[in-house]
Design a protein around this motif. Structure first.
Motif, PDB file in Angstrom:
ATOM      1  N   TYR A  24      48.804  56.279  68.250  1.00 59.77           N
ATOM      2  CA  TYR A  24      49.171  55.444  69.389  1.00 59.77           C
ATOM      3  C   TYR A  24      50.481  54.711  69.133  1.00 59.77           C
ATOM      4  CZ  TYR A  24      49.350  51.710  72.789  1.00 59.77           C
ATOM      5  OH  TYR A  24      49.785  50.859  73.767  1.00 59.77           O
ATOM      6  N   TYR A  25      50.631  54.074  67.998  1.00 63.13           N
ATOM      7  CA  TYR A  25      51.812  53.243  67.765  1.00 63.13           C
ATOM      8  C   TYR A  25      53.049  54.054  67.429  1.00 63.13           C
ATOM      9  CZ  TYR A  25      48.916  49.184  68.362  1.00 63.13           C
ATOM     10  OH  TYR A  25      48.075  48.245  68.924  1.00 63.13           O
ATOM     11  N   ARG A  26      52.883  55.218  66.796  1.00 60.33           N
ATOM     12  CA  ARG A  26      54.045  56.081  66.611  1.00 60.33           C
ATOM     13  C   ARG A  26      54.506  56.651  67.940  1.00 60.33           C
ATOM     14  NH1 ARG A  26      52.984  60.559  64.128  1.00 60.33           N
ATOM     15  NH2 ARG A  26      50.868  60.215  63.382  1.00 60.33           N
ATOM     16  N   SER A  27      53.555  56.882  68.855  1.00 60.24           N
ATOM     17  CA  SER A  27      53.902  57.484  70.144  1.00 60.24           C
ATOM     18  C   SER A  27      54.727  56.547  71.016  1.00 60.24           C
ATOM     19  CB  SER A  27      52.627  57.878  70.895  1.00 60.24           C
ATOM     20  OG  SER A  27      51.953  56.742  71.397  1.00 60.24           O
ATOM     21  N   LEU A  28      54.704  55.253  70.730  1.00 60.59           N
ATOM     22  CA  LEU A  28      55.458  54.304  71.542  1.00 60.59           C
ATOM     23  C   LEU A  28      56.958  54.386  71.299  1.00 60.59           C
ATOM     24  CD1 LEU A  28      53.176  51.132  71.212  1.00 60.59           C
ATOM     25  CD2 LEU A  28      53.356  52.690  73.161  1.00 60.59           C
ATOM     26  N   ASP A  42      47.636  45.271  64.026  1.00 57.96           N
ATOM     27  CA  ASP A  42      49.016  44.832  63.817  1.00 57.96           C
ATOM     28  C   ASP A  42      49.850  46.050  63.426  1.00 57.96           C
ATOM     29  OD1 ASP A  42      51.417  43.677  63.203  1.00 57.96           O
ATOM     30  OD2 ASP A  42      50.675  42.441  61.551  1.00 57.96           O
ATOM     31  N   PRO A  43      50.596  46.628  64.363  1.00 55.09           N
ATOM     32  CA  PRO A  43      51.347  47.854  64.057  1.00 55.09           C
ATOM     33  C   PRO A  43      52.455  47.647  63.036  1.00 55.09           C
ATOM     34  CG  PRO A  43      51.974  47.002  66.207  1.00 55.09           C
ATOM     35  CD  PRO A  43      50.801  46.193  65.762  1.00 55.09           C
ATOM     36  N   ILE A  66      41.435  56.740  75.388  1.00 54.07           N
ATOM     37  CA  ILE A  66      40.594  56.442  74.216  1.00 54.07           C
ATOM     38  C   ILE A  66      41.061  55.152  73.559  1.00 54.07           C
ATOM     39  CG2 ILE A  66      39.853  57.253  71.950  1.00 54.07           C
ATOM     40  CD1 ILE A  66      40.205  60.113  73.019  1.00 54.07           C
ATOM     41  N   ASP A  67      42.393  54.978  73.460  1.00 51.76           N
ATOM     42  CA  ASP A  67      42.917  53.756  72.841  1.00 51.76           C
ATOM     43  C   ASP A  67      42.545  52.526  73.662  1.00 51.76           C
ATOM     44  OD1 ASP A  67      44.797  52.468  70.802  1.00 51.76           O
ATOM     45  OD2 ASP A  67      45.612  51.773  72.711  1.00 51.76           O
ATOM     46  N   ILE A  68      42.508  52.667  74.992  1.00 47.53           N
ATOM     47  CA  ILE A  68      42.098  51.543  75.838  1.00 47.53           C
ATOM     48  C   ILE A  68      40.653  51.166  75.545  1.00 47.53           C
ATOM     49  CG2 ILE A  68      41.574  50.876  78.212  1.00 47.53           C
ATOM     50  CD1 ILE A  68      44.051  52.403  79.092  1.00 47.53           C
ATOM     51  N   ILE A  69      39.793  52.164  75.365  1.00 42.30           N
ATOM     52  CA  ILE A  69      38.397  51.886  75.028  1.00 42.30           C
ATOM     53  C   ILE A  69      38.310  51.165  73.692  1.00 42.30           C
ATOM     54  CG2 ILE A  69      36.188  52.965  74.434  1.00 42.30           C
ATOM     55  CD1 ILE A  69      36.857  52.985  77.406  1.00 42.30           C
ATOM     56  N   ILE A  70      39.151  51.541  72.739  1.00 42.79           N
ATOM     57  CA  ILE A  70      39.098  50.957  71.399  1.00 42.79           C
ATOM     58  C   ILE A  70      39.760  49.589  71.350  1.00 42.79           C
ATOM     59  CG2 ILE A  70      39.912  51.220  69.014  1.00 42.79           C
ATOM     60  CD1 ILE A  70      39.598  54.253  69.403  1.00 42.79           C
ATOM     61  N   GLU A  71      41.013  49.511  71.806  1.00 45.01           N
ATOM     62  CA  GLU A  71      41.768  48.259  71.667  1.00 45.01           C
ATOM     63  C   GLU A  71      41.707  47.374  72.898  1.00 45.01           C
ATOM     64  OE1 GLU A  71      45.420  47.977  69.269  1.00 45.01           O
ATOM     65  OE2 GLU A  71      45.635  50.102  69.719  1.00 45.01           O
ATOM     66  N   GLY A  72      41.361  47.956  74.030  1.00 49.21           N
ATOM     67  CA  GLY A  72      41.396  47.186  75.263  1.00 49.21           C
ATOM     68  C   GLY A  72      42.797  47.192  75.840  1.00 49.21           C
ATOM     69  N   ALA A  73      42.931  46.645  77.018  1.00 42.15           N
ATOM     70  CA  ALA A  73      44.235  46.639  77.677  1.00 42.15           C
ATOM     71  C   ALA A  73      44.411  45.362  78.473  1.00 42.15           C
ATOM     72  CB  ALA A  73      44.378  47.857  78.582  1.00 42.15           C
ATOM     73  N   GLU A  74      44.004  44.246  77.869  1.00 46.82           N
ATOM     74  CA  GLU A  74      44.130  42.986  78.581  1.00 46.82           C
ATOM     75  C   GLU A  74      45.585  42.539  78.624  1.00 46.82           C
ATOM     76  OE1 GLU A  74      43.329  41.873  74.283  1.00 46.82           O
ATOM     77  OE2 GLU A  74      42.789  43.439  75.709  1.00 46.82           O
ATOM     78  N   LEU A  75      45.896  41.670  79.547  1.00 42.56           N
ATOM     79  CA  LEU A  75      47.254  41.127  79.645  1.00 42.56           C
ATOM     80  C   LEU A  75      47.615  40.395  78.363  1.00 42.56           C
ATOM     81  CD1 LEU A  75      47.231  39.746  83.293  1.00 42.56           C
ATOM     82  CD2 LEU A  75      48.667  41.573  82.424  1.00 42.56           C
ATOM     83  N   GLY A  76      48.864  40.528  77.964  1.00 44.85           N
ATOM     84  CA  GLY A  76      49.338  39.792  76.798  1.00 44.85           C
ATOM     85  C   GLY A  76      49.302  40.574  75.507  1.00 44.85           C
ATOM     86  N   ARG A  77      48.716  41.792  75.513  1.00 44.60           N
ATOM     87  CA  ARG A  77      48.706  42.573  74.286  1.00 44.60           C
ATOM     88  C   ARG A  77      50.120  43.013  73.964  1.00 44.60           C
ATOM     89  NH1 ARG A  77      45.740  48.319  73.984  1.00 44.60           N
ATOM     90  NH2 ARG A  77      47.237  49.270  72.607  1.00 44.60           N
ATOM     91  N   ASN A  78      50.480  42.940  72.728  1.00 44.93           N
ATOM     92  CA  ASN A  78      51.832  43.287  72.309  1.00 44.93           C
ATOM     93  C   ASN A  78      51.746  44.329  71.200  1.00 44.93           C
ATOM     94  OD1 ASN A  78      54.614  43.227  72.027  1.00 44.93           O
ATOM     95  ND2 ASN A  78      54.545  41.624  70.489  1.00 44.93           N
ATOM     96  N   ASP A 136      46.686  51.264  63.155  1.00 45.84           N
ATOM     97  CA  ASP A 136      46.900  52.302  64.160  1.00 45.84           C
ATOM     98  C   ASP A 136      45.575  52.930  64.568  1.00 45.84           C
ATOM     99  OD1 ASP A 136      48.285  53.930  65.881  1.00 45.84           O
ATOM    100  OD2 ASP A 136      49.493  54.916  64.352  1.00 45.84           O
ATOM    101  N   VAL A 137      45.628  53.629  65.694  1.00 45.95           N
ATOM    102  CA  VAL A 137      44.540  54.490  66.154  1.00 45.95           C
ATOM    103  C   VAL A 137      45.086  55.909  66.178  1.00 45.95           C
ATOM    104  CG1 VAL A 137      43.017  55.076  68.066  1.00 45.95           C
ATOM    105  CG2 VAL A 137      43.476  52.675  67.545  1.00 45.95           C
ATOM    106  N   VAL A 138      44.445  56.816  65.449  1.00 43.24           N
ATOM    107  CA  VAL A 138      44.897  58.207  65.350  1.00 43.24           C
ATOM    108  C   VAL A 138      43.787  59.119  65.880  1.00 43.24           C
ATOM    109  CG1 VAL A 138      45.640  60.049  63.796  1.00 43.24           C
ATOM    110  CG2 VAL A 138      46.380  57.692  63.384  1.00 43.24           C
ATOM    111  N   ILE A 139      44.157  60.030  66.778  1.00 42.14           N
ATOM    112  CA  ILE A 139      43.174  60.879  67.451  1.00 42.14           C
ATOM    113  C   ILE A 139      43.587  62.342  67.329  1.00 42.14           C
ATOM    114  CG2 ILE A 139      41.989  61.345  69.638  1.00 42.14           C
ATOM    115  CD1 ILE A 139      42.932  58.456  70.457  1.00 42.14           C
TER     116      ILE A 139
END
Length: 228
Positions: A151-155, A120-121, A89-101, A126-129
């Motif tokens: 998503y960002y807390r899970s990292l 900007d985390p 779901i996060d990929i659909i929302i934020e995308g997953a292109e190279l260079g994302r930090n 954030d994205v919360v599901i």
């Protein structure tokens, strides 16, 4: 005659000076209105993008499988939450292109529905599901935490992350207790809009401005069954 000419000369000079003062005051008001319109227009445009991204994530989730239904050492019972469900779901929302930090769950993917906005985390974006299974009007939440899956807390990288704005009780209050059993997914996006002109700071609005959007959609795979 000389006195009359002097009178008219003085009068014209005063009128010109008055016109300059009036024009300066009007110009200031117009510039303030223009700055406010530009800032508000840009904020509204980004808010619309955030709302659309939340809906896109929820639409995708409504056709996905939130659970792992096979027994394994990490899932001793056939009813465990699937982390790939949330990450997809996060990929659909934020995308997953190279260079994302920080690095996304996958690479070389198209940009997400939020593009060109980047979360900007470090400031709490954030994205919360959350997934809900509703049986006889009672709500069971996955993950069980009221805060939802962040998503960002899970990292585990120290980002503050965000927590769901919906409690289980608030979600249950939105439901019809007589409705049949169902499953729901809640997608929430937390974003901080950085003012491009900084104009609204002078009237006390924060910079960045918190922006929040959510979407709720049914997900049939989360419906309770006799075996669950």
């Amino acid at each position: 005659m000389v006195g009359m000419n002097r009178f008219f000369f003085t009068k014209n000079r005063k009128m010109k000076g008055q016109s300059l003062v009036e024009m300066a005051l009007i110009l200031i008001i117009l510039l303030v209105m223009l700055a406010g319109a530009v800032e508000f227009g840009n904020l509204l445009n980004q808010y619309t993008t955030v709302v659309d991204a939340a809906r896109a994530g929820a639409r995708f989730a409504s056709n996905d499988e939130p659970f792992v239904r096979i027994a394994s050492p990490s899932c001793p019972v056939p009813f465990c939450i699937s982390l790939s469900f949330f990450k997809n779901i996060d990929i659909i929302i934020e995308g997953a292109e190279l260079g994302r930090n920080p690095p996304p769950p996958a690479v070389d993917r198209d940009k997400g529905a939020l593009s060109p906005i980047r979360l900007d985390p470090t400031v709490g974006d954030d994205v919360v599901i959350s997934v809900f299974s509703i049986h006889n009007g009672a709500v069971t939440r996955f993950p069980a935490s009221e805060g939802g899956w962040s998503y960002y807390r899970s990292l585990g990288l120290g980002y503050p992350g965000a927590y769901s704005e919906f409690t289980n009780a608030e979600m249950q209050a939105r439901l019809d207790s007589t409705a049949p059993d169902t499953g729901m997914v809640l997608v929430e996006i937390f974003y901080h809009y950085n003012q491009i002109l900084g104009f609204w700071r002078i009237i006390g609005l924060p910079d960045p401005i918190p922006v929040y959007a959510y979407a709720i959609m049914p997900v049939s795979a989360a419906e309770p069954t006799p075996t669950d």
